[in-house]
Design a protein around this motif. Structure first.
Motif, PDB file in Angstrom:
ATOM      1  N   UNK A  17      -1.440   3.552  -9.818  1.00 32.95           N
ATOM      2  CA  UNK A  17      -0.818   3.847 -11.002  1.00 32.95           C
ATOM      3  C   UNK A  17      -1.319   5.435 -11.298  1.00 32.95           C
ATOM      4  N   UNK A  18      -2.492   5.579 -11.241  1.00 35.11           N
ATOM      5  CA  UNK A  18      -3.162   6.838 -11.669  1.00 35.11           C
ATOM      6  C   UNK A  18      -2.518   7.911 -10.732  1.00 35.11           C
ATOM      7  N   UNK A  19      -2.075   7.660  -9.301  1.00 32.08           N
ATOM      8  CA  UNK A  19      -1.572   8.752  -8.630  1.00 32.08           C
ATOM      9  C   UNK A  19       0.008   9.333  -8.884  1.00 32.08           C
ATOM     10  N   UNK A  20       0.572   8.444  -9.669  1.00 33.71           N
ATOM     11  CA  UNK A  20       1.741   8.695 -10.010  1.00 33.71           C
ATOM     12  C   UNK A  20       1.994   9.962 -10.971  1.00 33.71           C
ATOM     13  N   UNK A  21       2.991  10.962 -10.621  1.00 28.33           N
ATOM     14  CA  UNK A  21       3.173  12.154 -11.505  1.00 28.33           C
ATOM     15  C   UNK A  21       3.922  11.540 -12.694  1.00 28.33           C
ATOM     16  N   UNK A  22       4.867  10.742 -12.271  1.00 23.50           N
ATOM     17  CA  UNK A  22       5.889  10.142 -13.519  1.00 23.50           C
ATOM     18  C   UNK A  22       5.832   8.498 -13.234  1.00 23.50           C
ATOM     19  N   UNK A  41       5.652   1.421  -7.716  1.00 27.42           N
ATOM     20  CA  UNK A  41       5.676   0.311  -8.734  1.00 27.42           C
ATOM     21  C   UNK A  41       5.778  -1.156  -8.027  1.00 27.42           C
ATOM     22  N   UNK A  42       6.228  -1.209  -6.838  1.00 27.77           N
ATOM     23  CA  UNK A  42       6.099  -2.478  -5.931  1.00 27.77           C
ATOM     24  C   UNK A  42       4.692  -2.549  -5.594  1.00 27.77           C
ATOM     25  N   UNK A  43       3.920  -1.682  -5.135  1.00 27.89           N
ATOM     26  CA  UNK A  43       2.560  -1.540  -4.511  1.00 27.89           C
ATOM     27  C   UNK A  43       1.767  -2.149  -5.959  1.00 27.89           C
ATOM     28  N   UNK A  44       2.090  -1.664  -7.212  1.00 28.44           N
ATOM     29  CA  UNK A  44       1.267  -1.960  -8.279  1.00 28.44           C
ATOM     30  C   UNK A  44       1.618  -3.548  -8.527  1.00 28.44           C
ATOM     31  N   UNK A  45       2.540  -4.001  -8.140  1.00 28.54           N
ATOM     32  CA  UNK A  45       2.842  -5.484  -8.533  1.00 28.54           C
ATOM     33  C   UNK A  45       2.251  -6.273  -7.431  1.00 28.54           C
ATOM     34  N   UNK A  46       2.183  -5.584  -6.441  1.00 24.62           N
ATOM     35  CA  UNK A  46       1.724  -6.395  -5.293  1.00 24.62           C
ATOM     36  C   UNK A  46       0.250  -6.478  -5.472  1.00 24.62           C
ATOM     37  N   UNK A  47      -0.535  -5.441  -5.789  1.00 26.37           N
ATOM     38  CA  UNK A  47      -1.984  -5.330  -6.046  1.00 26.37           C
ATOM     39  C   UNK A  47      -2.415  -6.167  -7.258  1.00 26.37           C
ATOM     40  N   UNK A  48      -1.544  -6.164  -8.368  1.00 31.43           N
ATOM     41  CA  UNK A  48      -1.653  -6.904  -9.579  1.00 31.43           C
ATOM     42  C   UNK A  48      -1.502  -8.260  -9.207  1.00 31.43           C
ATOM     43  N   UNK A  49      -0.810  -8.819  -8.703  1.00 32.50           N
ATOM     44  CA  UNK A  49      -0.548 -10.240  -8.234  1.00 32.50           C
ATOM     45  C   UNK A  49      -1.402 -10.863  -7.550  1.00 32.50           C
ATOM     46  N   UNK A  50      -2.049 -10.030  -6.770  1.00 33.77           N
ATOM     47  CA  UNK A  50      -3.186 -10.307  -5.727  1.00 33.77           C
ATOM     48  C   UNK A  50      -4.425 -10.340  -6.459  1.00 33.77           C
ATOM     49  N   UNK A  51      -4.663  -9.717  -7.818  1.00 30.22           N
ATOM     50  CA  UNK A  51      -5.775  -9.782  -8.609  1.00 30.22           C
ATOM     51  C   UNK A  51      -6.803  -8.308  -8.118  1.00 30.22           C
ATOM     52  N   UNK A  52      -6.297  -7.422  -7.531  1.00 28.88           N
ATOM     53  CA  UNK A  52      -6.994  -6.220  -7.033  1.00 28.88           C
ATOM     54  C   UNK A  52      -6.709  -5.174  -8.088  1.00 28.88           C
ATOM     55  N   UNK A  53      -7.122  -5.328  -9.479  1.00 29.41           N
ATOM     56  CA  UNK A  53      -6.578  -4.288 -10.326  1.00 29.41           C
ATOM     57  C   UNK A  53      -7.113  -2.946  -9.948  1.00 29.41           C
ATOM     58  N   UNK A  54      -8.158  -2.529  -9.423  1.00 29.35           N
ATOM     59  CA  UNK A  54      -8.535  -1.402  -8.977  1.00 29.35           C
ATOM     60  C   UNK A  54      -7.409  -0.691  -8.208  1.00 29.35           C
ATOM     61  N   UNK A  55      -7.096  -1.386  -6.979  1.00 29.20           N
ATOM     62  CA  UNK A  55      -6.157  -0.748  -6.152  1.00 29.20           C
ATOM     63  C   UNK A  55      -4.822  -0.540  -6.966  1.00 29.20           C
TER      64      UNK A  55
END
Length: 213
Positions: A178-183, A159-173
């Motif tokens: 997000x997609x790799x999360x099982x839960x 979740x923190x990785x998603x936050x980091x990439x989202x704040x940096x504008x890299x929604x692909x990453x």
């Protein structure tokens, strides 16, 4: 506050605190950001010739960090005879909390050089620092460290990785993590949706909301 008052009464009654009591009061000082009381207890520990071991040392480092006294925290840290991953993590978290991402990164590098294996708290602190500053270049390096350490499957770290990439504008990453999360939990979804909203990608937000159902 009640714990600090009771400790004061204990001291006035002439009773000497044991190690467990000292750790409890240090934790109370940290929660209340009671720097003055924390310094008094630190002085008591020194004057009583009590051993500042890894656990007490880590608690003191954490106390000074949470009270905003990073210089005192750093000075204490570098003078401790023994440090473990909790001690390192306390100072790294302090640097990250106040936006000193470069200092946190440098301390992380030193920790690895000394053979200390980072734990979940350390990675979360580093990612939070670079997410807040939107510095993705260094954030990616720590993403690689996380992959090598096996923490990428931890939900809080992901979740923190998603936050980091989202704040940096890299929604692909961000979406890739997000997609790799099982839960996934509400934080996973909310962080990703917020990132797309910041980029005015309303059509993707609507599709994701449908998938939430």
């Amino acid at each position: 506050k009640e714990a600090l008052l009771m400790f004061q009464e204990m001291h006035e009654d002439g009773m000497s605190p044991d190690r467990a009591t000292i750790l409890s009061v240090l934790e109370a000082c940290s929660h209340e950001s009671a720097l003055t009381e924390g310094k008094q207890l630190h002085s008591y520990i020194r004057n009583s010739f009590l051993e500042i071991d890894c656990v007490i040392g880590s608690a003191l480092v954490d106390l000074y960090c949470k009270c905003g006294s990073l210089d005192e925290s750093s000075h204490l840290f570098h003078n401790l005879p023994i440090r473990n991953v909790v001690t390192w993590g306390a100072l790294i978290s302090g640097y990250a909390q106040y936006g000193y991402g470069d200092s946190a990164s440098q301390l992380f590098a030193r920790m690895k050089m000394e053979g200390i294996k980072p734990n979940k708290v350390v990675f979360l602190s580093i990612l939070k620092a670079f997410g807040a500053s939107a510095r993705l270049q260094k954030g990616r390096l720590f993403h690689n460290e996380i992959l090598r350490s096996g923490f990428e499957k931890d939900l809080a770290v992901a979740n923190m990785l998603i936050f980091m990439y989202s704040r940096g504008g890299n929604m692909e990453e961000a979406y890739s993590v997000f997609r790799m999360l099982r839960f996934r939990n509400v934080v996973s979804w909310g962080t990703l949706l917020s990132g797309y909203m910041q980029q005015d990608r309303g059509e993707i937000v609507l599709k994701l909301i449908e998938k939430m159902d």
